[in-house]
Design an enzyme around this catalytic site. Structure first.
Site, PDB file in Angstrom:
ATOM      1  N   GLN A   1     -13.950   3.241   2.152  1.00  0.00           N
ATOM      2  CA  GLN A   1     -13.400   2.235   0.683  1.00  0.00           C
ATOM      3  C   GLN A   1     -13.612   3.905  -0.657  1.00  0.00           C
ATOM      4  OE1 GLN A   1     -15.999  -0.203  -1.498  1.00  0.00           O
ATOM      5  NE2 GLN A   1     -14.903  -0.935  -2.261  1.00  0.00           N
TER       6      GLN A   1
ATOM      7  N   HIS B   1      -6.767  -5.169   2.523  1.00  0.00           N
ATOM      8  CA  HIS B   1      -5.798  -4.605   3.271  1.00  0.00           C
ATOM      9  C   HIS B   1      -5.135  -5.780   4.112  1.00  0.00           C
ATOM     10  CE1 HIS B   1      -6.747  -0.180   2.482  1.00  0.00           C
ATOM     11  NE2 HIS B   1      -7.974  -1.040   2.213  1.00  0.00           N
TER      12      HIS B   1
ATOM     13  N   HIS C   1     -10.315  -5.221  -2.875  1.00  0.00           N
ATOM     14  CA  HIS C   1      -9.003  -5.247  -2.507  1.00  0.00           C
ATOM     15  C   HIS C   1      -9.149  -5.459  -1.290  1.00  0.00           C
ATOM     16  CE1 HIS C   1     -10.150  -1.104  -2.391  1.00  0.00           C
ATOM     17  NE2 HIS C   1      -9.212  -1.381  -1.320  1.00  0.00           N
TER      18      HIS C   1
ATOM     19  N   ASP D   1       0.550  -1.247  -0.252  1.00  0.00           N
ATOM     20  CA  ASP D   1       0.259  -0.200  -0.391  1.00  0.00           C
ATOM     21  C   ASP D   1       1.056   0.999   0.279  1.00  0.00           C
ATOM     22  OD1 ASP D   1      -3.037   0.662   0.746  1.00  0.00           O
ATOM     23  OD2 ASP D   1      -1.729   2.457   1.268  1.00  0.00           O
TER      24      ASP D   1
ATOM     25  N   VAL E   1     -11.303   2.951  -3.746  1.00  0.00           N
ATOM     26  CA  VAL E   1     -10.652   2.019  -4.569  1.00  0.00           C
ATOM     27  C   VAL E   1     -12.036   1.003  -4.775  1.00  0.00           C
ATOM     28  CG1 VAL E   1      -9.015   1.033  -6.018  1.00  0.00           C
ATOM     29  CG2 VAL E   1      -7.974   2.943  -4.901  1.00  0.00           C
TER      30      VAL E   1
ATOM     31  N   ASN F   1     -13.004  -2.758   2.979  1.00  0.00           N
ATOM     32  CA  ASN F   1     -13.876  -1.786   2.930  1.00  0.00           C
ATOM     33  C   ASN F   1     -14.561  -1.803   2.319  1.00  0.00           C
ATOM     34  OD1 ASN F   1     -11.945  -0.581   5.459  1.00  0.00           O
ATOM     35  ND2 ASN F   1     -10.706   0.507   3.705  1.00  0.00           N
TER      36      ASN F   1
HETATM   37  P1  AMP Z   1     -10.125   1.303   0.523  1.00  0.00           P
HETATM   38  O1  AMP Z   1      -9.696   3.159   0.825  1.00  0.00           O
HETATM   39  O2  AMP Z   1      -9.872   0.639   0.755  1.00  0.00           O
HETATM   40  O3  AMP Z   1     -10.515   1.943  -1.197  1.00  0.00           O
HETATM   41  O4  AMP Z   1      -8.022   1.093  -0.234  1.00  0.00           O
HETATM   42  C1  AMP Z   1      -7.523   2.180  -1.598  1.00  0.00           C
HETATM   43  C2  AMP Z   1      -5.955   1.164  -0.705  1.00  0.00           C
HETATM   44  O5  AMP Z   1      -5.223   1.873  -2.050  1.00  0.00           O
HETATM   45  C3  AMP Z   1      -5.591   2.747   0.136  1.00  0.00           C
HETATM   46  O6  AMP Z   1      -5.139   2.130   1.288  1.00  0.00           O
HETATM   47  C4  AMP Z   1      -4.479   3.629  -0.427  1.00  0.00           C
HETATM   48  O7  AMP Z   1      -3.670   4.050   0.055  1.00  0.00           O
HETATM   49  C5  AMP Z   1      -4.261   2.047  -1.364  1.00  0.00           C
HETATM   50  N1  AMP Z   1      -3.113   3.205  -3.230  1.00  0.00           N
HETATM   51  C6  AMP Z   1      -4.206   3.931  -3.658  1.00  0.00           C
HETATM   52  N2  AMP Z   1      -3.176   4.253  -4.685  1.00  0.00           N
HETATM   53  C7  AMP Z   1      -1.954   3.241  -4.611  1.00  0.00           C
HETATM   54  C8  AMP Z   1      -1.240   3.128  -5.828  1.00  0.00           C
HETATM   55  N3  AMP Z   1      -0.791   3.585  -6.616  1.00  0.00           N
HETATM   56  N4  AMP Z   1      -0.184   2.088  -5.188  1.00  0.00           N
HETATM   57  C9  AMP Z   1      -0.464   1.368  -4.368  1.00  0.00           C
HETATM   58  N5  AMP Z   1      -1.346   1.546  -3.579  1.00  0.00           N
HETATM   59  C10 AMP Z   1      -2.830   2.669  -3.316  1.00  0.00           C
END
Ligand code: AMP
Length: 117
Positions: free
Chosen positions: A96, A104, A102, A33, A98, A89
């Site tokens: 959430q 974590h 996914h 992450d 993205v 999430n």
């Molecule tokens: P969520 O908030 O559960 O949707 O998690 C999305 C996660 O993706 C967050 O913890 C971000 O820090 C991570 N994230 C976003 N862009 C990138 C990236 N380019 N490389 C690695 N992690 C990322």
């Protein structure tokens, strides 16, 4: 749901944007992450962006969800001494950001602020 635009994680799979990739096979990819909330913070991501969250994935492809969990377990064994938190999430109000499912994988103590963005 398949969206027209590639998600940020699809772009990582395609090597359009860089990531610190720790594992990849035909169906999943895992990378660090970019904003870690724990000493070990990996994301395990199905390569398909068809599923926005874990509930959609569980309903649509339970074997792929099982593979995400097995990958998380294997990576936690390698990077976090075998014990880990597994967080999905689901929804904006749950943090959430993205909408490409996914997991974590967190090892060690969570940092202040948890996973909420
Ligand atoms: P969520 O908030 O559960 O949707 O998690 C999305 C996660 O993706 C967050 O913890 C971000 O820090 C991570 N994230 C976003 N862009 C990138 C990236 N380019 N490389 C690695 N992690 C990322």
């Amino acid at each position: 749901m398949t969206s027209a635009e590639p998600s940020i994680f699809t772009r990582i799979v395609a090597r359009e944007i860089p990531a610190d990739i720790v594992f990849e096979n035909d169906s999943v990819i895992a990378f660090r992450d970019i904003a870690p909330k724990a000493p070990v913070h990996l994301l395990v991501v199905p390569k398909t962006q068809e599923y926005a969250n874990v509930s959609e994935l569980a309903a649509g492809d339970p074997a792929l969800l099982a593979e995400v969990v097995a990958t998380a377990n294997a990576l936690a064994a390698e990077y976090a001494g075998g014990e880990f938190r597994l967080i999905f999430n689901s929804g904006e109000s749950a943090g959430q950001t993205v909408f490409h499912v996914h997991a974590h994988v967190l090892g060690g103590a969570l940092e202040e602020g948890s996973l909420a963005q």
